[in-house]
Design a protein around this motif. Sequence first.
Motif, mmCIF file in Angstrom:
data_model
loop_
_atom_site.group_PDB
_atom_site.id
_atom_site.type_symbol
_atom_site.label_atom_id
_atom_site.label_comp_id
_atom_site.label_asym_id
_atom_site.label_seq_id
_atom_site.Cartn_x
_atom_site.Cartn_y
_atom_site.Cartn_z
ATOM 1 N N LEU A 65 0.839 -1.198 0.000
ATOM 2 C CA LEU A 65 0.000 0.000 0.000
ATOM 3 C C LEU A 65 0.876 1.250 0.000
ATOM 4 O O LEU A 65 0.584 2.232 -0.696
ATOM 5 N N THR A 66 1.977 1.222 0.741
ATOM 6 C CA THR A 66 2.881 2.374 0.812
ATOM 7 C C THR A 66 3.450 2.743 -0.542
ATOM 8 O O THR A 66 3.689 3.924 -0.822
ATOM 9 N N THR A 67 3.663 1.750 -1.411
ATOM 10 C CA THR A 67 4.316 2.009 -2.705
ATOM 11 C C THR A 67 3.320 2.069 -3.868
ATOM 12 O O THR A 67 3.720 1.983 -5.018
ATOM 13 N N TYR A 68 2.027 2.239 -3.568
ATOM 14 C CA TYR A 68 1.026 2.227 -4.630
ATOM 15 C C TYR A 68 1.314 3.289 -5.696
ATOM 16 O O TYR A 68 1.099 3.068 -6.893
ATOM 17 N N ARG A 69 1.769 4.483 -5.269
ATOM 18 C CA ARG A 69 1.978 5.578 -6.227
ATOM 19 C C ARG A 69 3.110 5.248 -7.195
ATOM 20 O O ARG A 69 3.016 5.526 -8.394
ATOM 21 N N LYS A 70 4.169 4.646 -6.680
ATOM 22 C CA LYS A 70 5.287 4.231 -7.518
ATOM 23 C C LYS A 70 4.844 3.147 -8.501
ATOM 24 O O LYS A 70 5.246 3.148 -9.675
ATOM 25 N N MET A 71 4.026 2.210 -8.038
ATOM 26 C CA MET A 71 3.477 1.176 -8.905
ATOM 27 C C MET A 71 2.633 1.792 -10.011
ATOM 28 O O MET A 71 2.726 1.404 -11.181
ATOM 29 N N ALA A 72 1.812 2.767 -9.632
ATOM 30 C CA ALA A 72 0.958 3.431 -10.611
ATOM 31 C C ALA A 72 1.787 4.205 -11.632
ATOM 32 O O ALA A 72 1.482 4.204 -12.837
ATOM 33 N N GLU A 73 2.839 4.866 -11.178
ATOM 34 C CA GLU A 73 3.694 5.620 -12.095
ATOM 35 C C GLU A 73 4.352 4.704 -13.116
ATOM 36 O O GLU A 73 4.379 5.011 -14.320
ATOM 37 N N ALA A 74 4.889 3.565 -12.653
ATOM 38 C CA ALA A 74 5.519 2.619 -13.578
ATOM 39 C C ALA A 74 4.509 2.103 -14.600
ATOM 40 O O ALA A 74 4.823 1.970 -15.793
ATOM 41 N N THR A 75 3.296 1.824 -14.141
ATOM 42 C CA THR A 75 2.256 1.322 -15.039
ATOM 43 C C THR A 75 1.843 2.391 -16.042
ATOM 44 O O THR A 75 1.706 2.121 -17.249
ATOM 45 N N ALA A 76 1.639 3.614 -15.566
ATOM 46 C CA ALA A 76 1.252 4.704 -16.455
ATOM 47 C C ALA A 76 2.352 5.015 -17.470
ATOM 48 O O ALA A 76 2.064 5.327 -18.635
ATOM 49 N N ASP A 77 3.601 4.934 -17.044
ATOM 50 C CA ASP A 77 4.711 5.128 -17.987
ATOM 51 C C ASP A 77 4.641 4.101 -19.114
ATOM 52 O O ASP A 77 4.824 4.437 -20.296
ATOM 53 N N LEU A 78 4.399 2.842 -18.750
ATOM 54 C CA LEU A 78 4.300 1.788 -19.756
ATOM 55 C C LEU A 78 3.136 2.033 -20.707
ATOM 56 O O LEU A 78 3.283 1.943 -21.935
ATOM 57 N N VAL A 79 1.979 2.366 -20.150
ATOM 58 C CA VAL A 79 0.800 2.594 -20.985
ATOM 59 C C VAL A 79 1.036 3.763 -21.941
ATOM 60 O O VAL A 79 0.716 3.684 -23.140
ATOM 61 N N CYS A 80 1.595 4.842 -21.424
ATOM 62 C CA CYS A 80 1.844 6.008 -22.285
ATOM 63 C C CYS A 80 2.833 5.667 -23.396
ATOM 64 O O CYS A 80 2.697 6.144 -24.533
#
Length: 406
Positions: A346-361
């Motif tokens: 839960l603490t690293t959710y934002r980092k996980m989201a950033e990596a995923t969004a980078d891939l999608v973009c």
Amino acid sequence: MNSRTDVLVIGGGATGAGVARDLALRDVEVTLVERDGLSAGTSGRSHGLLHSGARYAEADRPEARACLEESRILKEIAGVCVRDTRGLFVQLSEDDPDYFEAKRAACEEVGISTEVVDGESVRAEIPDLTDDVERAMWVPDGVVLPSRLVAANAADARDHGAEVLTRAPVTGMRRENGRVTEVDLGGEVDETIEPTYVVNAAGPYAASIAEMVDATVTLHPTKGVMVSVEYDRLEPVLNRCRDPDDGDIIVPHDDEVVLGTTSVPVDDPEEYERADWEVERSVEECAKMLPPVADAARLRTWWGVRPLYEPEEAALDERGISRGFHLLEHDDEGVDNIASIVGGKLTTYRKMAEATADLVCDRLDVDADCETATRRLPGADDPEQVDEFVAEFDGQGPTDEDLIGR
């Protein structure tokens, strides 16, 4: 009825809501779907510890560094969604002093600030702490209110153009020519979405979502129990300073503390035994640090399921599996417009989201940078507003239900 979206995010926990927010802030058209209310899964059924990284410092230093960095970011951007309480790693007489020293040295190497205090000093600050404590170590742990955190992320995504659909379970997916072409939603939504790209952020359900398009996510899910009891005299998080085991974390709320947890493998994230022994063991072990919790009134009990991913090490004890996250594409399985994000904290959710969004973009040829590390969440300074978000998205989980609406 069919509708189109650039990105369909499946799963309304912290990671899914974080992905939707990140993409929306990059002006990507995104739809977030959740089968229940937001936070209904792992995020809203956690113990609510905002990790400084100290728990993983000696065993998983990359994850410890990620927790340290992300906890600092959340304390800046999340406002009333977190509480900066600090934390203590407590060494009892039966605990290995070498482990304490290894933990302290690893924290120093990672960059986690520590302060070692003797048993007498720490009992002066926390009088109910056991007389058996020999020494303790202060670390920058904290508390996260997951219902608020997820709802605030979803609200920001919505305010930047995302569509957020709750009570919208995925009932079917179709692929054609190596791509996901249609996703059927049931429940209160009952429509079909035609996405350009799909993000599978369904936590312990990620494997079953992937199976709908003949893709594979190998999970090693484990359940853990949390018990909330009456107790209003604890400010910092308490961690037992030993190898991770049952009942070694106590998380403070206003007039309650959350005791946890266990780690037991499960085959099904919904159908598993809620065993009394897990509750009793967690209370018994936590009481070794804070004796009054043994007889305190029990207010509520819940289990969460961790979506651990470690196929190469599935035979390991579940506590030895990395808590780092894994971002999986499925083009080698013949479907090239879906990615699954699993594991993590839960603490690293934002980092996980950033990596995923980078891939999608990258896959959508979108040239836009992540803004979520510096942009404060909506309502960060207004608990009433954030709690309205929780109500709007039916996002109340058991972890923090005693704190929401106060």
